[in-house]
Design an enzyme around this catalytic site. Sequence first.
Site, PDB file in Angstrom:
ATOM      1  N   HIS A 117      -7.006  -5.931  -0.357  1.00  0.00           N
ATOM      2  CA  HIS A 117      -6.081  -5.058  -0.111  1.00  0.00           C
ATOM      3  C   HIS A 117      -4.876  -5.508   0.721  1.00  0.00           C
ATOM      4  O   HIS A 117      -3.699  -5.026   0.888  1.00  0.00           O
ATOM      5  CB  HIS A 117      -6.393  -3.692   0.451  1.00  0.00           C
ATOM      6  N   ASP A 126      -9.654  -6.121  -4.565  1.00  0.00           N
ATOM      7  CA  ASP A 126      -8.983  -4.966  -3.456  1.00  0.00           C
ATOM      8  C   ASP A 126     -10.058  -3.885  -3.755  1.00  0.00           C
ATOM      9  O   ASP A 126     -10.449  -3.434  -4.922  1.00  0.00           O
ATOM     10  CB  ASP A 126      -7.770  -4.484  -4.277  1.00  0.00           C
ATOM     11  N   SER A 172       0.936  -1.240   0.027  1.00  0.00           N
ATOM     12  CA  SER A 172      -0.209   0.028  -0.312  1.00  0.00           C
ATOM     13  C   SER A 172       0.827   1.389  -0.145  1.00  0.00           C
ATOM     14  O   SER A 172       1.713   1.359  -0.868  1.00  0.00           O
ATOM     15  CB  SER A 172      -1.081  -0.141   1.156  1.00  0.00           C
TER      16      SER A 172
END
Length: 383
Positions: free
Chosen positions: A342, A314, A187
Amino acid sequence: MGNAFACMPRKEHRGAAAVSRSKRMGSARSVRGGPKLTPAEEELLHRQALAMAIHQHLDSGGSMSRRIDAGASLSRRMAPGSTSSRRRGDLPDSVTNAKPAQIVLENLETKKIVLVHGEGFGAWCWYKTISHLEEAGLEPVALDLTGSGIDHTDTNSIATLADYSKPLIDYLDKLPEDEKVILVGHSCGGASVSYALEHCPKKISKAVFLTATMVKDGQRPFDVFSEELRSADVFLRESQFLVYGNGKDKPPTGLMFDKQQIKGLYFNQTPSKDMALAAVSMRPIPLAPIMEKLSLTPEKYGTVRRYFIQTLDDHMLSPDAQEKLVREDPPDGIFKIKGGDHCPFFSKPQSLNKILLEIAQIQAPAALLPGKASLEETVAEKS
């Protein structure tokens, strides 16, 4: 966007050692909506959640079938109930660019893999990945960035990406002259990886962006999410997620989603035991690092091979947004995880491990060229 094990067999305990200290972080305060817990209550709750997570993970063979659905658009993704319209076909759980070979440790450029968490997470989130990689004979290391995990720095005091990434840069600077590592960033941890590529390129063999902010020169990590979360100006003006650590009359210092929003954005395929762990471990997200433009050069950043791992379910960084990242700045290889949300280190740990092992075995010069990776990606999408 995109942060003490008990009763464990010896092998799993080794895999968890790098993050065992996370049990002592007082982070239950980061989840809103409930009364403030005393430090003793936070300690007990965190111990119970983590022990339950490890115990259930081991008893179930590392998988769990329970699923919690969440929507695909930003407004819908935050509320459970709807499903993504992204087409997936009949892809296997993990789609790679080549058949994985049995790992041969003698042929690896490096056995050391440094795991860099995303926003709000800490080294604790990699506990499954650490265990899998150690079982394969590799040497995983998970770090807490500044203000994350058990690092007690006040997140409201973090003013730059350099401040936030300092533990990673310090670790790389202390490596022996001839030693390199593979960096894996999740991320917004991708921004810290990019920052490290620019500042310590000779210490990095490969960089892996796991559904991450693989920014270009002059781009902010937030820009990767701009189409998902509206423009920065509108977001900063209207967002109810902002934290004003220095007072309402001062600029915002952080972000904090509530428990239900985190569940919909990050954990739509994650087992409930890992969501319980995250609920007592995640911390507020420092705002300054994700709003800072990166300066990246071909002479430094551009010399390190990059690989991108896409997750096809995601809800935080949509598959379309991920495809845009790799299209605009092609990496040396593209890999996909079907059914991964995610946080595939929770939802698809074995698929993630399989891909990381494959990337570790790619020799220099890179066997995969951007054009070839993109072609094979397209074929897999249509299968």
